[in-house]
Motif scaffolding. Sequence first.
Motif, PDB file in Angstrom:
ATOM      1  N   ARG A  40      26.660  -1.354  64.490  1.00 19.91           N
ATOM      2  CA  ARG A  40      26.294  -0.176  63.706  1.00 19.91           C
ATOM      3  C   ARG A  40      25.233   0.639  64.408  1.00 19.91           C
ATOM      4  O   ARG A  40      24.463   0.143  65.209  1.00 19.91           O
ATOM      5  N   ARG A  45      19.372   0.784  59.511  1.00 17.73           N
ATOM      6  CA  ARG A  45      20.593  -0.021  59.375  1.00 17.73           C
ATOM      7  C   ARG A  45      20.939  -0.277  57.903  1.00 17.73           C
ATOM      8  O   ARG A  45      20.106  -0.724  57.113  1.00 17.73           O
ATOM      9  N   ASP A  76      22.700   5.233  60.489  1.00 13.83           N
ATOM     10  CA  ASP A  76      23.754   4.225  60.439  1.00 13.83           C
ATOM     11  C   ASP A  76      25.072   4.994  60.383  1.00 13.83           C
ATOM     12  O   ASP A  76      25.310   5.766  59.450  1.00 13.83           O
TER      13      ASP A  76
END
Length: 344
Positions: free
Chosen positions: A238, A286, A311
């Motif tokens: 990610r 994240r 993200d």
Amino acid sequence: MKVSIIGASGYAGEELLRLLHRHPKAEIVHITSEHYAGTSISARYPHLTHIYENPLESMEKIHLIAAGSDVLFIALPHGHAMQIAAQLEGYPLRIFDLGADYRFADVSVYETWYHAVHTDPQADRVYGLPELYRERIRTAHIIGNAGCYTTASILALAPLVRAHLIQPDSIWINAVSGVSGAGRTAKESTHFPELYDSFTAYGAVSHRHTPEIEQALSEQYGATITVSFTPHLAPMSRGILVTCYAALLDGVDGDAVDSVFPHAYGDEYFIRLRGRGAYPATKYVRGTNYCDIAWHIDPRTHRVIVFAAIDNLVKGAAGQAIQNMNIAFGLDERMGLDLVPMYP
């Protein structure tokens, strides 16, 4: 709100499910997958066991799905959403396309870069980047969710472009993404032995997010802007980090640059300004809908360097789509998205 997800078995579809689970106003009524129809979503994603046991359906009965939905998320590759949405004109629902079909005001740009004929050019749609187009999103029938690289790049540069602080022909963008941006379908370039312990550029001078960035920045500037954009793939699942370079106009100093970002984003919950001299990181955003932005001034070259981290599956896809949904239905934009980043 009764919510259906077309293409729920991909990464963006799964992320919509994860985020909507904690949304107090959303009820999942239909989820589709042509390849996995008839099986449970938890069989495709075991981490959803006891959370979602909904069966994946075929979208063959799209009219029945639409009739029972207030919201339709389309999480499919380009070329599919315009076929689906064109069938649903007149239905009292809002459509959020996570693909590229409804991102461009001029469909000829889409046709040039995506090498496909646009079959729904007259659709009532707007570009779904909330921080710039919030008022348009409130009333549109179709919202073309902004792309992942484009979200970070546009948000990094828009304040400088809007204030005319930089030379419009001097913009260079280097962007790095985690491999989930390529989707769940296996291919050689994203195969673990090929990706691990490596770092590579791809799509130089031809990446399809380039015209999307140019469209938004040109509108902010008031004249045509052309950018150089080079994406890179990093061995992480990610995250996106963009590094944007631009030459400052004569007479523009660090104080002028410092002032435009709070002016543009001071009231934006999902944009966190790290300030001059900081270094955003993908780890700090994240799993969330945040976009972290910082900037540096290079006095030797009289250039500004802007960093933005998101993200890619949340602010770059599912989270932004939900933020757009919240705007469209008059809800608090943070609803279902007020998340603490996952760390480490």
